[in-house]
Design an enzyme around this catalytic site. Structure first.
Site, short mmCIF file in Angstrom:
data_model
loop_
_atom_site.label_atom_id
_atom_site.label_comp_id
_atom_site.label_asym_id
_atom_site.label_seq_id
_atom_site.Cartn_x
_atom_site.Cartn_y
_atom_site.Cartn_z
N ALA A 19 -12.06 -1.41 14.13
CA ALA A 19 -11.94 -2.81 14.98
C ALA A 19 -10.83 -3.72 14.02
O ALA A 19 -10.15 -4.32 14.71
CB ALA A 19 -13.38 -3.73 14.40
N VAL A 35 -3.90 -7.05 -1.69
CA VAL A 35 -3.20 -7.76 -0.55
C VAL A 35 -4.36 -8.89 -0.25
O VAL A 35 -4.01 -9.85 0.66
CB VAL A 35 -2.80 -7.28 0.35
CG1 VAL A 35 -1.61 -6.20 -0.01
CG2 VAL A 35 -3.85 -6.18 1.17
N GLY A 72 0.76 -1.33 -0.10
CA GLY A 72 -0.18 0.23 -0.16
C GLY A 72 1.00 1.22 0.13
O GLY A 72 0.37 2.21 0.70
N TYR A 117 -13.04 0.21 10.57
CA TYR A 117 -11.71 0.53 10.57
C TYR A 117 -11.05 0.24 11.95
O TYR A 117 -9.92 -0.25 12.08
CB TYR A 117 -11.55 2.02 10.16
CG TYR A 117 -9.89 2.45 9.96
CD1 TYR A 117 -9.37 2.19 8.84
CD2 TYR A 117 -9.55 3.29 11.01
CE1 TYR A 117 -8.03 2.37 8.91
CE2 TYR A 117 -8.06 3.43 11.17
CZ TYR A 117 -7.40 3.16 9.94
OH TYR A 117 -6.18 3.62 9.95
N LYS A 177 -7.89 -2.20 13.01
CA LYS A 177 -6.79 -1.99 13.58
C LYS A 177 -6.53 -2.40 14.96
O LYS A 177 -5.43 -2.82 15.43
CB LYS A 177 -6.70 -0.43 13.64
CG LYS A 177 -6.66 0.29 12.18
CD LYS A 177 -5.38 -0.18 11.39
CE LYS A 177 -5.14 0.31 10.20
NZ LYS A 177 -4.08 0.15 9.37
N SER A 181 -2.90 1.74 14.48
CA SER A 181 -3.62 3.13 14.78
C SER A 181 -3.96 3.27 16.19
O SER A 181 -4.39 2.33 16.78
CB SER A 181 -4.94 3.43 13.67
OG SER A 181 -5.39 4.56 13.92
N ILE A 239 -2.58 12.11 11.65
CA ILE A 239 -1.57 12.50 10.84
C ILE A 239 -2.20 13.73 9.81
O ILE A 239 -3.11 13.48 9.05
CB ILE A 239 -1.22 11.41 9.88
CG1 ILE A 239 -0.71 9.95 10.55
CG2 ILE A 239 -0.08 11.81 8.89
CD1 ILE A 239 -0.47 8.91 9.81
#
Length: 269
Positions: A175, A80, A28, A173, A177, A160, A205
């Protein structure tokens, strides 16, 4: 259907294309964190394979930047979540030596469902997030394991802080991470003692990812976040890349750890 394409046109072994002997794969990595990490590794003398799923133009631009550093660098297209594509990606990244010094599992996606909208969760979106963020990480690590063991290599997963505590990210997202955090600890045992496995957990970020997440509130909320952070600013892509590099290269007796990169925000709020 397996999607696989490599950008490694024939070229003479000039100074810019002679293999350095140390290899790295960053999934990625057409842009964002992956691009920053790939450039950091290339600057440190690694032959870097970057990977992308759909962002061909961005990947080619990143590859052009990588080739400003000595070494043999290449871009490989492949999803992936597709195991056949992943196994071919691992083979190409390891190259003739059959070894891989560094794997950075960065490929990720998210859902557009608002964080608090439980009823609005699209289960197809949920499944896609887990296919990329969790299944993809497992498949890539499994495919690369022989080459990593041969090199005595290192894996760094990109998690994260929302995998550690609630935040303004969709439930799927967050969950996924949290699963990355758990897998980091489990894989550090599975791949020991030859391979170390760690993770980074960035905070907010500055840039396009948080712009999409926060929408019209981006400037106001990012400014507030910086004021509440002990180091008085938000995380940059370069901060994350430097931390990934340190975990991969410098900390030879650290494994199974998750490094929070948020200027002290999580620790003090």
């Amino acid at each position: 259907m397996t999607a696989f394409q490599t950008h490694s046109e024939e070229f003479s072994l000039t100074e810019a294309t002679v293999p350095n002997g140390r290899t790295a794969l960053v999934t990625g990595s057409a842009g964002g964190i992956g691009r920053a990490v790939a450039l950091r590794l290339a600057a440190a003398g690694y032959d870097v394979t970057i990977n992308y799923s759909r962002s061909k133009e961005r990947a080619e631009a990143t590859l052009k930047e990588l080739r400003q550093h000595p070494g043999r660098h290449q871009a490989v297209q492949g999803d992936v979540s597709d195991d056949a594509a992943v196994r071919e990606l691992a083979r190409v990244a390891a190259g003739a030596s059959g070894t891989l010094d560094i794997l950075v599992n960065n490929a990720g996606t998210t859902s557009e469902t608002p964080p608090d909208d439980l009823d609005g969760i699209d289960l197809a979106d949920w499944d896609r997030v887990f296919q990329v963020n969790v299944r993809g990480l497992v498949q890539v690590t499994r495919a690369c394991a022989p080459a990593l063991r041969a090199a005595g290599g290192s894996v760094v997963n990109v998690a994260s802080i929302v995998g550690l505590r609630p935040g303004p990210q969709p439930l799927a997202y967050a969950a996924s991470k949290a699963a990355v955090v758990s897998l980091t600890k489990t894989l550090s045992r599975v791949l020991a003692p030859r391979v170390r496995v760690n993770a980074v957990a960035p905070g907010w970020i500055a840039g396009e990812w948080m712009e999409r997440t926060l929408g019209d509130n981006y400037d106001r909320l990012m400014e507030r976040r910086a004021r509440m952070t002990p180091l008085s600013r938000n995380v940059t892509l370069e901060d994350v890349a430097e931390s990934v590099y340190a975990l991969a290269v410098s900390h030879s007796f650290v494994t199974g750890e998750v490094l929070v990169i948020d200027g002290g925000y999580t620790a003090t709020t």
